[in-house]
Motif scaffolding. Sequence first.
Motif, mmCIF file in Angstrom:
data_model
loop_
_atom_site.group_PDB
_atom_site.id
_atom_site.type_symbol
_atom_site.label_atom_id
_atom_site.label_comp_id
_atom_site.label_asym_id
_atom_site.label_seq_id
_atom_site.Cartn_x
_atom_site.Cartn_y
_atom_site.Cartn_z
ATOM 1 N N TYR A 87 0.803 -1.225 0.000
ATOM 2 C CA TYR A 87 0.000 0.000 0.000
ATOM 3 C C TYR A 87 0.833 1.270 0.000
ATOM 4 N N ASP A 111 -2.136 -13.057 7.229
ATOM 5 C CA ASP A 111 -1.537 -11.737 7.417
ATOM 6 C C ASP A 111 -2.508 -10.897 8.240
ATOM 7 N N THR A 116 -3.914 -3.587 -0.652
ATOM 8 C CA THR A 116 -3.832 -3.688 -2.113
ATOM 9 C C THR A 116 -3.704 -5.140 -2.567
ATOM 10 N N THR A 119 1.383 -7.504 -0.897
ATOM 11 C CA THR A 119 2.211 -8.319 -0.010
ATOM 12 C C THR A 119 1.842 -9.794 -0.129
HETATM 13 O O1 LIG Z 1 -2.104 -5.518 0.865
HETATM 14 P P1 LIG Z 1 -0.930 -4.619 1.008
HETATM 15 O O2 LIG Z 1 -1.119 -3.270 0.375
HETATM 16 O O3 LIG Z 1 0.325 -5.298 0.527
HETATM 17 O O4 LIG Z 1 -0.748 -4.288 2.538
HETATM 18 C C1 LIG Z 1 -0.900 -5.244 3.548
HETATM 19 C C2 LIG Z 1 0.358 -5.435 4.321
HETATM 20 O O5 LIG Z 1 0.677 -4.235 5.021
HETATM 21 C C3 LIG Z 1 0.765 -4.496 6.424
HETATM 22 O O6 LIG Z 1 2.069 -4.810 6.806
HETATM 23 P P2 LIG Z 1 3.272 -3.781 6.757
HETATM 24 O O7 LIG Z 1 3.942 -3.878 5.426
HETATM 25 O O8 LIG Z 1 2.786 -2.442 7.162
HETATM 26 O O9 LIG Z 1 4.320 -4.390 7.773
HETATM 27 P P3 LIG Z 1 4.228 -4.934 9.252
HETATM 28 O O10 LIG Z 1 3.534 -6.249 9.193
HETATM 29 O O11 LIG Z 1 5.654 -5.060 9.607
HETATM 30 O O12 LIG Z 1 3.474 -3.926 10.088
HETATM 31 C C4 LIG Z 1 -0.104 -5.728 6.618
HETATM 32 O O13 LIG Z 1 0.196 -6.454 7.788
HETATM 33 C C5 LIG Z 1 0.193 -6.514 5.368
HETATM 34 O O14 LIG Z 1 1.382 -7.284 5.469
#
Ligand SMILES: O=P(O)(O)OC[C@H]1O[C@H](OP(=O)(O)OP(=O)(O)O)[C@H](O)[C@@H]1O
Length: 192
Positions: A87, A111, A116, A119
């Motif tokens: 995101y 997760d 979006t 990840t």
């Molecule tokens: O669908 P996306 O747009 O890819 O976003 C989702 C991801 O973002 C957040 O983690 P973040 O990357 O903030 O890391 P963290 O788990 O270390 O807090 C969440 O836990 C997912 O892993």
Amino acid sequence: MAPNTKGERFAWLDPTSIYINGSAFADLLDDLVADLDGLVVDVVAGLDAMGFVLGSALATRLGVGFLPIRKAGKLCVETDRVAFTNYSGRNQDMEMRKPAFAPGTKVLIADQWIETGGTVDGAIRLVERQGGRVVGLAAIAIEENATTDAYRAAYRCVSGVVQGSGWQAECNRQRLTSFETYDPQRSFPAIR
Ligand SMILES: O=P(O)(O)OC[C@H]1O[C@H](OP(=O)(O)OP(=O)(O)O)[C@H](O)[C@@H]1O
């Protein structure tokens, strides 16, 4: 769940108040496990970092092991690596140990949040590259967009925020009405 108070580089909310409260966390796991009923899972893969919380808790509830998928540069063993964008728009790499499981292993990916879908897309590629079968995705919430629609069509997707609910619509707008009355003290763990 708490609203972001730090600006655009950060996620729009923080679900720590669920994890920190024993009843809330147990209720979340009960709901997710109920919605996973009938799905055969060999291992839960959790995404670095916050996906480790939900993923490992779900693994113990399901009676299977847990596979951490790491942000790149952490694992001291042979790995497979993929690039992904989340995101924030930042390009990052993630890694999974290699080998991690036998071909045909049925993997539930967990997760904290799917926004979006960038990840979880990286994790799906890593699992499939080792011959794993992604059988499901689990998260506290899965926002609705073209990417997550495709996931819902391909995999069993379970989330604490139920699709079709008012909360789902609020998640899609990235603004919960509960933010107006959010009080961190309400979720404090009881002192024994
Ligand atoms: O669908 P996306 O747009 O890819 O976003 C989702 C991801 O973002 C957040 O983690 P973040 O990357 O903030 O890391 P963290 O788990 O270390 O807090 C969440 O836990 C997912 O892993």
